[in-house]
Design a protein around this motif. Structure first.
Motif, PDB file in Angstrom:
ATOM      1  N   ARG A  73       3.875   9.031  -4.871  1.00 18.74           N
ATOM      2  CA  ARG A  73       3.356  10.383  -4.657  1.00 18.74           C
ATOM      3  C   ARG A  73       4.460  11.323  -4.161  1.00 18.74           C
ATOM      4  NH1 ARG A  73      -2.085  11.672  -1.315  1.00 18.74           N
ATOM      5  NH2 ARG A  73      -2.897  10.469  -3.046  1.00 18.74           N
ATOM      6  N   LEU A  74       5.285  10.826  -3.249  1.00 14.13           N
ATOM      7  CA  LEU A  74       6.400  11.613  -2.717  1.00 14.13           C
ATOM      8  C   LEU A  74       7.371  12.001  -3.828  1.00 14.13           C
ATOM      9  CD1 LEU A  74       8.118  12.796  -0.398  1.00 14.13           C
ATOM     10  CD2 LEU A  74       9.097  10.509  -0.085  1.00 14.13           C
ATOM     11  N   TRP A 126       0.832  -1.184   0.000  1.00 18.30           N
ATOM     12  CA  TRP A 126       0.000   0.000   0.000  1.00 18.30           C
ATOM     13  C   TRP A 126       0.883   1.256   0.000  1.00 18.30           C
ATOM     14  CZ3 TRP A 126       0.168   3.551   3.993  1.00 18.30           C
ATOM     15  CH2 TRP A 126      -0.774   4.574   3.915  1.00 18.30           C
ATOM     16  N   ILE A 127       1.974   1.202   0.757  1.00 21.19           N
ATOM     17  CA  ILE A 127       2.852   2.360   0.910  1.00 21.19           C
ATOM     18  C   ILE A 127       3.497   2.750  -0.421  1.00 21.19           C
ATOM     19  CG2 ILE A 127       4.932   1.014   1.543  1.00 21.19           C
ATOM     20  CD1 ILE A 127       3.908   4.290   3.240  1.00 21.19           C
ATOM     21  N   ASN A 128       3.505   1.810  -1.369  1.00 19.78           N
ATOM     22  CA  ASN A 128       4.118   2.076  -2.663  1.00 19.78           C
ATOM     23  C   ASN A 128       3.484   3.281  -3.366  1.00 19.78           C
ATOM     24  OD1 ASN A 128       6.316   0.954  -4.027  1.00 19.78           O
ATOM     25  ND2 ASN A 128       4.964   0.276  -5.666  1.00 19.78           N
ATOM     26  N   LYS A 129       2.158   3.413  -3.234  1.00 19.35           N
ATOM     27  CA  LYS A 129       1.462   4.558  -3.827  1.00 19.35           C
ATOM     28  C   LYS A 129       1.979   5.856  -3.216  1.00 19.35           C
ATOM     29  CE  LYS A 129      -2.923   2.612  -5.191  1.00 19.35           C
ATOM     30  NZ  LYS A 129      -4.239   2.256  -4.684  1.00 19.35           N
ATOM     31  N   GLU A 130       2.207   5.799  -1.913  1.00 19.88           N
ATOM     32  CA  GLU A 130       2.698   6.992  -1.222  1.00 19.88           C
ATOM     33  C   GLU A 130       4.135   7.301  -1.639  1.00 19.88           C
ATOM     34  OE1 GLU A 130       1.007   9.201   0.529  1.00 19.88           O
ATOM     35  OE2 GLU A 130      -0.726   8.000  -0.008  1.00 19.88           O
ATOM     36  N   ARG A 131       4.928   6.272  -1.899  1.00 20.95           N
ATOM     37  CA  ARG A 131       6.299   6.493  -2.370  1.00 20.95           C
ATOM     38  C   ARG A 131       6.265   7.224  -3.706  1.00 20.95           C
ATOM     39  NH1 ARG A 131       7.468   0.594  -0.809  1.00 20.95           N
ATOM     40  NH2 ARG A 131       8.375   0.784   1.254  1.00 20.95           N
TER      41      ARG A 131
END
Lengths: 124, 109
Positions: A108-109, A101-106
């Protein structure tokens, strides 16, 4: 398609079948290998936070492959996971981060910093 | 294995395994045995396996499943063209790093 919305709710039936097959393979391992594999599975499921079903299944399948092969070769549990099981679990998990899930946030960053730096990765 | 050794191995193990596979297809257990023979005595089989999964995903090796007498079929890994390129790059990087470090040790710049 009729199955479309059902699978949205329940997850893919094919994936469920694969998940059950993997569980059955783990059940067939000798007791101590089964215990170790189950403990690792638990950690990987919690810590991995993998939301893509296919990636999760690939990870669990690869782990089961490892334990089946090791059981057949008679490799002691300690020689499989090493002195630091957490280190092992995390090294193992790094292969499947595409499903996290955190991949999307990566992503985005990275995009936000690209935009803020006024480029698409090029030096200013 | 010491903490420092573990950390340094993390960055180099992939290259080491690619080097071991050169002209020598092998399966997981064999690769671990080869590594132990090279002095990496305490390396965990699982660590090597996780690495093999990774280099397979990166397309650096070809994988063939061969039946084994006991247990499940074995995945035999062989270095492919892309893997050879990666290995060349690894040796270049390694030469650079080891030269720089040797310079530092000698106190040169």
């Amino acid at each position: 398609m009729a199955t479309g919305w059902i699978e949205q709710l329940t997850g893919s039936l094919e994936q469920k079948k694969q998940y059950r097959q993997n569980k059955a393979r783990v059940e067939h391992l000798p007791a101590d290998y089964r215990a170790a594999a189950t403990a690792l599975e638990r950690y990987l499921m919690y810590f991995g936070a993998i939301t893509k079903g296919d990636v999760l299944l690939r990870m669990l399948g690869d782990l089961t492959d490892l334990f089946e092969e090791s059981a057949a070769d008679g490799t002691p549990i300690r020689s499989i996971v090493g002195d630091d099981p957490v280190e092992f679990a995390e090294t193992f998990m790094r292969n499947y981060t595409g499903g996290q899930w955190i991949n999307k946030e990566r992503e985005r960053l990275v995009k936000a910093i690209d935009a803020a730096a006024g480029d698409d990765g090029k030096e200013r | 294995m010491g903490r420092q050794m573990t950390e340094m191995l993390k960055g180099t193990l992939e290259g080491i395994v690619l080097a071991l596979l050169t002209g020598n297809p092998a399966y997981g257990y064999e690769i671990t045995t080869l590594l132990r023979g090279q002095g990496f005595a305490e390396i965990a089989e699982g660590t090597v396996y996780a690495l093999l999964v990774r280099i397979e995903q990166k397309g650096l090796v070809d994988v063939e499943k061969r039946p084994s007498e006991k247990g499940p079929p074995r995945k035999v890994y062989s270095l492919n063209e892309q893997g050879e390129k990666e290995l060349d790059e690894f040796w270049n990087t390694w030469s650079f790093l080891s030269e720089r470090l040797e310079q530092l040790r000698k106190g040169g710049k």
